[in-house]
Design an enzyme around this catalytic site. Structure first.
Site, PDB file in Angstrom:
ATOM      1  N   ARG A  99       0.755  -1.249   0.031  1.00 32.18           N
ATOM      2  CA  ARG A  99      -0.016  -0.013  -0.055  1.00 32.18           C
ATOM      3  C   ARG A  99       0.769   1.303   0.106  1.00 32.18           C
ATOM      4  O   ARG A  99       0.641   2.252  -0.751  1.00 32.18           O
ATOM      5  CB  ARG A  99      -0.997  -0.032   1.265  1.00 32.18           C
ATOM      6  CG  ARG A  99      -1.788  -1.186   1.086  1.00 32.18           C
ATOM      7  CD  ARG A  99      -2.899  -1.158   2.397  1.00 32.18           C
ATOM      8  NE  ARG A  99      -3.467  -2.262   2.621  1.00 32.18           N
ATOM      9  CZ  ARG A  99      -3.349  -3.265   3.309  1.00 32.18           C
ATOM     10  NH1 ARG A  99      -2.456  -3.426   3.953  1.00 32.18           N
ATOM     11  NH2 ARG A  99      -4.077  -4.312   3.494  1.00 32.18           N
ATOM     12  N   GLN A 113      -7.305  18.377  -0.595  1.00 27.71           N
ATOM     13  CA  GLN A 113      -8.834  17.979   0.094  1.00 27.71           C
ATOM     14  C   GLN A 113      -8.740  18.533   1.753  1.00 27.71           C
ATOM     15  O   GLN A 113      -9.692  19.005   1.999  1.00 27.71           O
ATOM     16  CB  GLN A 113      -8.973  16.534   0.027  1.00 27.71           C
ATOM     17  CG  GLN A 113      -9.309  16.343  -1.539  1.00 27.71           C
ATOM     18  CD  GLN A 113      -9.914  14.888  -1.509  1.00 27.71           C
ATOM     19  OE1 GLN A 113      -9.915  14.166  -0.821  1.00 27.71           O
ATOM     20  NE2 GLN A 113     -10.164  14.549  -2.952  1.00 27.71           N
ATOM     21  N   ASN A 132      -5.483   4.600   0.159  1.00 27.84           N
ATOM     22  CA  ASN A 132      -4.613   4.369   0.593  1.00 27.84           C
ATOM     23  C   ASN A 132      -3.228   5.125   0.194  1.00 27.84           C
ATOM     24  O   ASN A 132      -3.173   5.473  -1.127  1.00 27.84           O
ATOM     25  CB  ASN A 132      -4.073   2.523   0.087  1.00 27.84           C
ATOM     26  CG  ASN A 132      -4.821   1.817   1.295  1.00 27.84           C
ATOM     27  OD1 ASN A 132      -4.636   2.027   2.251  1.00 27.84           O
ATOM     28  ND2 ASN A 132      -5.413   0.614   0.648  1.00 27.84           N
ATOM     29  N   ASP A 160      -9.465  -4.034   9.056  1.00 30.44           N
ATOM     30  CA  ASP A 160      -8.451  -4.880   9.568  1.00 30.44           C
ATOM     31  C   ASP A 160      -9.146  -5.599  10.951  1.00 30.44           C
ATOM     32  O   ASP A 160      -8.949  -6.723  11.044  1.00 30.44           O
ATOM     33  CB  ASP A 160      -7.024  -4.435   9.976  1.00 30.44           C
ATOM     34  CG  ASP A 160      -6.525  -3.627   8.873  1.00 30.44           C
ATOM     35  OD1 ASP A 160      -6.231  -4.178   7.557  1.00 30.44           O
ATOM     36  OD2 ASP A 160      -6.679  -2.288   8.958  1.00 30.44           O
ATOM     37  N   HIS A 188      -2.219   0.858   8.656  1.00 31.41           N
ATOM     38  CA  HIS A 188      -3.198  -0.045   7.834  1.00 31.41           C
ATOM     39  C   HIS A 188      -2.087  -0.805   6.642  1.00 31.41           C
ATOM     40  O   HIS A 188      -2.268  -0.239   5.631  1.00 31.41           O
ATOM     41  CB  HIS A 188      -4.089   0.630   7.344  1.00 31.41           C
ATOM     42  CG  HIS A 188      -5.002   0.002   6.310  1.00 31.41           C
ATOM     43  ND1 HIS A 188      -5.658  -1.147   6.465  1.00 31.41           N
ATOM     44  CD2 HIS A 188      -5.049  -0.026   4.866  1.00 31.41           C
ATOM     45  CE1 HIS A 188      -6.322  -1.649   5.352  1.00 31.41           C
ATOM     46  NE2 HIS A 188      -5.933  -0.944   4.345  1.00 31.41           N
TER      47      HIS A 188
HETATM   48  P1  NAD Z   1     -11.629   2.805  -7.636  1.00 28.13           P
HETATM   49  O1  NAD Z   1     -10.544   2.913  -8.555  1.00 28.13           O
HETATM   50  O2  NAD Z   1     -12.786   1.839  -7.978  1.00 28.13           O
HETATM   51  O3  NAD Z   1     -12.174   4.071  -7.277  1.00 28.13           O
HETATM   52  C1  NAD Z   1     -11.447   5.347  -6.729  1.00 28.13           C
HETATM   53  C2  NAD Z   1     -12.257   6.654  -7.448  1.00 28.13           C
HETATM   54  O4  NAD Z   1     -11.471   7.620  -6.873  1.00 28.13           O
HETATM   55  C3  NAD Z   1     -12.181   6.558  -8.964  1.00 28.13           C
HETATM   56  O5  NAD Z   1     -13.546   6.701  -9.356  1.00 28.13           O
HETATM   57  C4  NAD Z   1     -11.560   7.640  -9.173  1.00 28.13           C
HETATM   58  O6  NAD Z   1     -12.064   8.555 -10.444  1.00 28.13           O
HETATM   59  C5  NAD Z   1     -11.546   8.633  -7.946  1.00 28.13           C
HETATM   60  N1  NAD Z   1     -10.649   9.615  -7.517  1.00 28.13           N
HETATM   61  C6  NAD Z   1      -9.431   9.421  -8.060  1.00 28.13           C
HETATM   62  N2  NAD Z   1      -8.571  10.631  -7.485  1.00 28.13           N
HETATM   63  C7  NAD Z   1      -9.888  11.632  -6.923  1.00 28.13           C
HETATM   64  C8  NAD Z   1      -9.655  12.818  -6.342  1.00 28.13           C
HETATM   65  N3  NAD Z   1      -8.667  13.543  -6.367  1.00 28.13           N
HETATM   66  N4  NAD Z   1     -10.634  13.335  -6.019  1.00 28.13           N
HETATM   67  C9  NAD Z   1     -12.141  12.433  -6.090  1.00 28.13           C
HETATM   68  N5  NAD Z   1     -11.974  11.160  -6.538  1.00 28.13           N
HETATM   69  C10 NAD Z   1     -11.029  10.908  -7.035  1.00 28.13           C
HETATM   70  O7  NAD Z   1     -10.852   2.460  -6.094  1.00 28.13           O
HETATM   71  P2  NAD Z   1     -11.725   1.737  -4.885  1.00 28.13           P
HETATM   72  O8  NAD Z   1     -11.649   0.355  -5.217  1.00 28.13           O
HETATM   73  O9  NAD Z   1     -12.832   2.533  -4.704  1.00 28.13           O
HETATM   74  O10 NAD Z   1     -10.606   2.070  -3.942  1.00 28.13           O
HETATM   75  C11 NAD Z   1     -10.547   3.481  -3.367  1.00 28.13           C
HETATM   76  C12 NAD Z   1      -9.093   3.201  -2.627  1.00 28.13           C
HETATM   77  O11 NAD Z   1      -9.490   2.809  -1.208  1.00 28.13           O
HETATM   78  C13 NAD Z   1      -7.872   2.787  -2.958  1.00 28.13           C
HETATM   79  O12 NAD Z   1      -6.763   3.629  -2.705  1.00 28.13           O
HETATM   80  C14 NAD Z   1      -7.727   1.421  -2.086  1.00 28.13           C
HETATM   81  O13 NAD Z   1      -6.450   0.982  -1.913  1.00 28.13           O
HETATM   82  C15 NAD Z   1      -8.392   2.155  -0.848  1.00 28.13           C
HETATM   83  N6  NAD Z   1      -9.005   1.011  -0.057  1.00 28.13           N
HETATM   84  C16 NAD Z   1      -8.608   0.983   1.517  1.00 28.13           C
HETATM   85  C17 NAD Z   1      -8.920   0.350   2.367  1.00 28.13           C
HETATM   86  C18 NAD Z   1      -8.837   0.582   3.929  1.00 28.13           C
HETATM   87  O14 NAD Z   1      -9.014  -0.584   4.650  1.00 28.13           O
HETATM   88  N7  NAD Z   1      -8.178   1.526   4.298  1.00 28.13           N
HETATM   89  C19 NAD Z   1      -9.932  -0.814   1.808  1.00 28.13           C
HETATM   90  C20 NAD Z   1      -9.965  -1.158   0.471  1.00 28.13           C
HETATM   91  C21 NAD Z   1      -9.679  -0.101  -0.215  1.00 28.13           C
HETATM   92  C1  LMR Z   2      -7.526  -3.565   1.899  1.00 30.87           C
HETATM   93  O1  LMR Z   2      -7.058  -3.774   3.054  1.00 30.87           O
HETATM   94  O2  LMR Z   2      -8.227  -4.593   1.345  1.00 30.87           O
HETATM   95  C2  LMR Z   2      -7.167  -2.422   1.120  1.00 30.87           C
HETATM   96  O3  LMR Z   2      -6.498  -1.607   1.778  1.00 30.87           O
HETATM   97  C3  LMR Z   2      -6.774  -2.587  -0.279  1.00 30.87           C
HETATM   98  C4  LMR Z   2      -5.443  -3.325  -0.426  1.00 30.87           C
HETATM   99  O4  LMR Z   2      -4.796  -2.538  -0.962  1.00 30.87           O
HETATM  100  O5  LMR Z   2      -4.880  -3.973   0.489  1.00 30.87           O
END
Ligand code: NAD
Ligand code: LMR
Length: 336
Positions: A99, A113, A132, A160, A188
Site C-alpha cells: 500500500r 482536500q 491508501n 483490519d 494499515h
Molecule cells: P476505484 O478505482 O474503484 O475508485 C476510486 C475513485 O476515486 C475513482 O472513481 C477515481 O476517479 C476517484 N478519484 C481519484 N482521484 C480523486 C480525487 N482527487 N478526488 C475525487 N475522486 C478521485 O478504487 P476503490 O476500489 O474504490 O478504492 C479506493 C481507495 O480505497 C484505494 O486507494 C484503495 O486502495 C483504498 N482501500 C482502502 C481500504 C482500507 O481499509 N483503508 C480498503 C479497501 C480499499
Molecule cells: C485492503 O486492506 O483490502 C485495502 O487496503 C486494499 C489493499 O490494497 O490491500
C-alpha cells in the site's frame, strides 16, 4: 427524525467502494434511521459520469432518508458544509504492490482536500480516510487543515479489525458478535499488529481459549505469529489475488462501522481506528496510528492502561517505524 439533513461528502464516489457505500448510507445504515442525509459526491472529471449514474440510481431507490444528492468535480464545493467526509477517492494497489507504494500516486490528493475541508466544511466535520496509504494520507490532510481539531482526522483500520474478529471467531468457534476487545495497532499495512492479548470470546479470554485448543501458550504464540497475524495483515493482498482487484464491499462496510460508532458511540468494548496520536503507548505525537478506541460523546478516546509485553512492544514499534518512514517520504515529496 432530524430536521436538518447531515451533509456527507464521499470522494471517489464514482468508484467501486463509492458504489458500495452510497446506497447503505442513504438507507440509514451509517447514521441511523432517524437521520436524513444530503450526499455530496466528489469525483475527478473522468469519474463524474459514473458518480452521476450512481446519483440517478439513488433517486430511483426512493430512500426516505435521502434529502439531496449533488455531484461535484470541485473539492471546495463538495466539502461545503460537510459534517462527515469519507475520503475514498484514490488509486487502489494491484498485485505485487504494497500500500505504501501508492504514496507518490495518491499523496497529492489529500493536501488540497484537507485545505478544502479547512476552508469549507462544517465546524463539526469528521473525516475518515480510506484511500491508501490511509494513515499517511490522513496525516497529510490533517496537516493542511490547521483550523480543524486534529482529532477529527482518522484513517480506516476497522476493516483490519473486522478481519481479525472473523479469523478469531473461526479459530475459537464463537460467533463473531461475541468477540470483544481485539486491537489493530499501527499502520494499515502488512506491518500492522493485530493484538488478541486482551480479547474475549463470550466472556472468556481468547488467549486461554486458543491455548486450550492448540495445546499451550507456545503453540498459541506460534499460531499467532505464523497464521493469524499475517493472515489479517495481508488479507488485502489475498483479496486482490483471489478477486483480481482490491476489497470493496468489506471496505465500505468497515467505513460505515467506523462512522456509525464514532457518531453514535461504541457499546460493546472497544474497536480500532487510526487516530492522530497524543503520545499514548509511546507512539510519537502527531502520527496517524491505529489504537484501541472507544467513542464517547462523539469523540474517539484511546483506551488507556493496557499492558504490552515485549512481543507486542516490538510489533507496535515496527509498524510505527514504518509510519515515521512514510512521513519522511511525503516530506521529501513536498506533500507535508
Ligand atoms: P476505484 O478505482 O474503484 O475508485 C476510486 C475513485 O476515486 C475513482 O472513481 C477515481 O476517479 C476517484 N478519484 C481519484 N482521484 C480523486 C480525487 N482527487 N478526488 C475525487 N475522486 C478521485 O478504487 P476503490 O476500489 O474504490 O478504492 C479506493 C481507495 O480505497 C484505494 O486507494 C484503495 O486502495 C483504498 N482501500 C482502502 C481500504 C482500507 O481499509 N483503508 C480498503 C479497501 C480499499
Ligand atoms: C485492503 O486492506 O483490502 C485495502 O487496503 C486494499 C489493499 O490494497 O490491500
Amino acid at each position: 427524525m432530524s430536521v436538518k439533513p447531515v451533509t456527507i461528502t464521499i470522494t471517489g464516489a464514482g468508484g467501486q467502494i463509492g458504489y458500495a457505500l452510497l446506497f447503505r448510507i442513504a438507507a440509514g445504515e451509517m447514521l441511523g434511521s432517524d437521520t436524513r442525509v444530503r450526499l455530496h459526491l466528489l469525483e475527478i472529471p473522468q469519474g463524474v459520469r459514473a458518480a452521476e449514474g450512481a446519483a440517478l440510481e439513488l433517486h430511483d431507490s426512493a430512500f426516505p432518508l435521502l434529502a439531496h444528492v449533488d455531484v461535484f468535480d470541485d473539492a471546495r464545493a463538495a466539502f461545503s458544509g460537510s459534517n462527515v467526509a469519507l475520503l475514498v477517492g484514490a488509486r487502489p494497489r494491484t498485485a505485487g504492490m504494497e500500500r505504501g507504494d501508492l504514496l507518490a500516486a495518491n499523496g497529492g490528493i489529500f493536501g488540497p482536500q484537507g485545505a478544502a475541508i479547512n476552508a469549507h466544511a462544517a465546524d463539526d466535520v469528521r473525516v475518515v480516510v480510506v484511500g491508501n496509504p490511509a494513515n499517511t494520507n490522513a496525516l497529510i490532510a490533517a496537516a493542511h487543515a490547521p483550523d480543524v481539531p486534529a482529532d477529527r482526522f482518522t484513517a480506516l483500520t476497522r476493516l483490519d479489525h473486522n478481519r481479525a474478529l472473523a479469523q478469531l471467531s473461526a479459530a475459537v468457534g464463537t460467533p463473531v458478535g461475541e468477540i470483544r476487545d481485539v486491537t489493530i495497532w499501527g499502520n494499515h499495512s502488512a506491518t500492522q499488529f493485530p493484538d488478541v492479548e486482551h480479547a474475549t470470546a463470550a466472556g472468556q479470554s481468547v488467549p486461554a481459549l486458543l491455548a486450550a485448543r492448540l495445546g499451550g501458550t507456545e503453540a498459541t504464540r506460534a499460531w499467532l505469529v505464523d497464521h493469524f497475524i499475517p493472515r489479517v495483515a495481508k488479507r488485502g493482498a489475498e483479496i486482490i489475488e483471489v478477486r483480481g482487484s482490491s476489497s470493496v464491499a468489506s471496505a465500505a462496510s468497515a467505513t460505515i462501522d467506523h462512522v456509525r460508532d464514532w457518531v453514535r458511540g461504541t457499546s460493546s468494548g472497544w474497536t480500532s481506528a487510526a487516530v492522530v496520536s497524543d503520545g499514548s503507548y509511546g507512539v510519537p505525537e502527531g502520527l496517524v496510528s491505529s489504537f484501541p478506541v472507544e467513542s464517547v460523546d462523539g469523540q474517539w478516546r484511546v483506551v488507556q492502561g493496557l499492558s504490552l509485553d515485549a512481543f507486542a512492544r516490538h510489533r507496535i514499534d515496527a509498524s510505527v517505524a514504518e509510519l515515521v518512514d512514510e512521513r519522511e517520504a511525503v516530506r521529501a515529496l513536498g506533500l507535508l
